[in-house]
Design an enzyme around this catalytic site. Structure first.
Site, PDB file in Angstrom:
ATOM      1  CB  SER A   1      36.118  14.297   6.774  1.00 21.59           C
ATOM      2  OG  SER A   1      34.721  13.598   7.096  1.00 21.59           O
TER       3      SER A   1
ATOM      4  CG  ASP B   1      30.262  19.639   7.792  1.00 27.46           C
ATOM      5  OD1 ASP B   1      29.515  18.987   7.886  1.00 27.46           O
ATOM      6  OD2 ASP B   1      31.678  19.639   8.024  1.00 27.46           O
TER       7      ASP B   1
ATOM      8  CG  HIS C   1      31.724  17.171   5.331  1.00 22.62           C
ATOM      9  ND1 HIS C   1      32.313  17.344   6.487  1.00 22.62           N
ATOM     10  CD2 HIS C   1      32.163  15.760   5.136  1.00 22.62           C
ATOM     11  CE1 HIS C   1      33.108  16.682   6.951  1.00 22.62           C
ATOM     12  NE2 HIS C   1      33.039  15.734   6.298  1.00 22.62           N
TER      13      HIS C   1
END
Length: 319
Positions: free
Chosen positions: A161, A265, A295
Site C-alpha cells: 500500500s 481495489d 485493498h
C-alpha cells in the site's frame, strides 16, 4: 459511523483530531500491535527482534529470521519491507504487518527487515522516503542477524500500500546512488497493492468510491495529510505517472519490478497505469493483477495470502 459522518469528520476513523490552529492530535491508536520475540517457543518458526536505526527520529526496524537458519551457514535473500497505513497510521509492529512479514519470511525462506518510518501529518512526505532510504544505508551496519545470515547481493525492496509507494520512490533514489547502499545489491522492487493518487478520477476510483475497505474520501484525506502543504494529488509523490520518473538506472541495473493488485481495489487502475508506463520505459515488469479481492485482502483472508507467496517466491528466484 456513517459515510456522511465520516466525510464531515474524515480524520475520526484515523484516530486523529484536527485542531482549530490546523495542527493535529492523535486521540487513539487504531491498529493492534505485536511485540517482537527474539527467543520464542521452539514451536514458533520465525524469530523477531527490533533494532534502532535513528533514535533521534525514533525510526527502527523489525527483523524476521527463520529459526531453521540459525545453525546454517547459507545466506538468505534479503527483503527490506515498508509497511502501509496511508503514510499516517500503523507501524512495523502492527499485528497484521507482523504476521504478513513472518509468513513471507517463512514461505520464502528469507530474512526480512521491516522498517518503521515517521508518519504524517507530523512528518509529511518526503520524511518517510528519507527514513526508508536511511534504513537501506543502515542495513550493512553490523547487526549480527544481517551479517551472519543475509545475502547482501540478493536484496529486494518491498512495500505494501503506502509502503509500495515508498518502495517505488526509494527504489528510484537508490538506482541513482547504488554506491550509497553497497555492499547491498538491489535486484528488484515488489510493489504490493501500491498506493497512488491523482486529481483526475480513474474509472476504478469512480466505480469503487464508496468501497467499505478504503473509500475515495479516505484516500483523499490520507493524501491531504501526507503530501507537502499546498501540494495536490498530481504531485510526483502521489502521481508518479505525472512526473519524469527517471528509470534509466533501473533498466541499466537490470532490476525487475513486481506490481500486484485486485480489481476490487479502487487503486487498481493507477497500479495498472504505473505498470504499463514502466514497461514502456523499458523496465522488466511482472504484473499480478487478479479478479475480485479488495485493498489489503491478504491481511484478512489467508487463502489470498497463500496465493501471493508463490508469486513472490517465483519473482525472487527468477534469474
Amino acid at each position: 459511523m456513517s459515510e456522511t459522518q465520516a466525510i464531515s469528520d474524515p480524520y475520526a476513523g484515523l484516530g486523529i483530531r484536527k485542531n482549530s490552529d490546523g495542527s493535529f492530535t492523535r486521540i487513539r491508536p487504531i491498529v493492534d500491535e505485536t511485540p517482537a520475540c527474539p527467543d520464542p517457543p521452539i514451536s514458533v518458526p520465525i524469530l523477531t527482534k527490533d533494532v534502532p536505526i535513528n533514535p533521534p527520529n525514533n525510526t527502527w526496524a523489525r527483523l524476521y529470521l527463520p529459526r531453521s537458519q540459525i545453525q546454517s551457514s547459507a545466506k538468505l535473500p534479503l527483503i527490506v519491507f515498508f509497511h502501509g497505513g496511508g503514510f499516517t497510521v500503523a507501524s512495523a509492529a502492527s499485528s497484521f504487518f507482523h504476521s504478513f512479514c513472518s509468513e513471507i519470511a517463512l514461505h520464502l525462506h528469507a530474512l526480512m527487515v521491516s522498517v518503521d518510518y515517521r508518519n504524517a501529518p507530523e512528518h509529511r512526505l518526503p520524511a518517510a522516503y528519507d527514513d526508508c532510504m536511511e534504513a537501506l544505508r543502515w542495513v550493512e551496519s553490523g547487526d549480527e542477524w544481517l551479517t551472519d545470515h543475509a545475502d547482501f547481493s540478493n536484496c529486494y525492496i518491498m512495500g505494501s500500500s503506502a509502503g509500495g509507494n515508498i518502495a517505488l520512490h526509494v527504489g528510484l533514489q537508490v538506482s541513482q546512488r547504488v554506491e550509497e547502499v553497497a555492499p547491498v545489491r538491489i535486484r528488484g522492487l515488489i510493489l504490493h497493492q501500491p498506493f497512488f493518487g491523482g486529481v483526475e478520477r480513474t474509472a476504478s476510483e469512480i466505480r469503487l468510491a464508496e468501497n467499505e475497505i478504503i473509500p475515495l474520501y479516505l484516500t483523499d484525506t490520507l493524501w491531504d495529510l501526507a503530501l507537502p502543504i499546498g501540494a495536490n494529488r498530481d504531485h510526483e509523490f502521489s502521481n508518479p505517472c505525472k512526473g519524469l520518473m527517471e528509470v534509466d538506472k533501473i533498466v541499466s541495473e537490470g532490476w525487475r519490478i513486481l506490481v500486484t493488485g485486485y480489481e476490487g481495489d479502487l487503486l487498481i487502475d493507477r497500479q495498472m497505469e504505473l505498470a504499463k508506463l514502466l514497461k514502456e520505459k523499458g523496465v522488466m515488469v511482472v504484473e499480478d493483477f487478479r479478479e475480485g479481492g479488495f485493498h489489503g485482502i491478504e491481511f484478512s483472508d489467508q487463502s489470498f495470502a497463500r496465493a501471493l507467496y508463490p508469486v513472490l517466491n517465483n519473482f525472487i528466484l527468477h534469474v
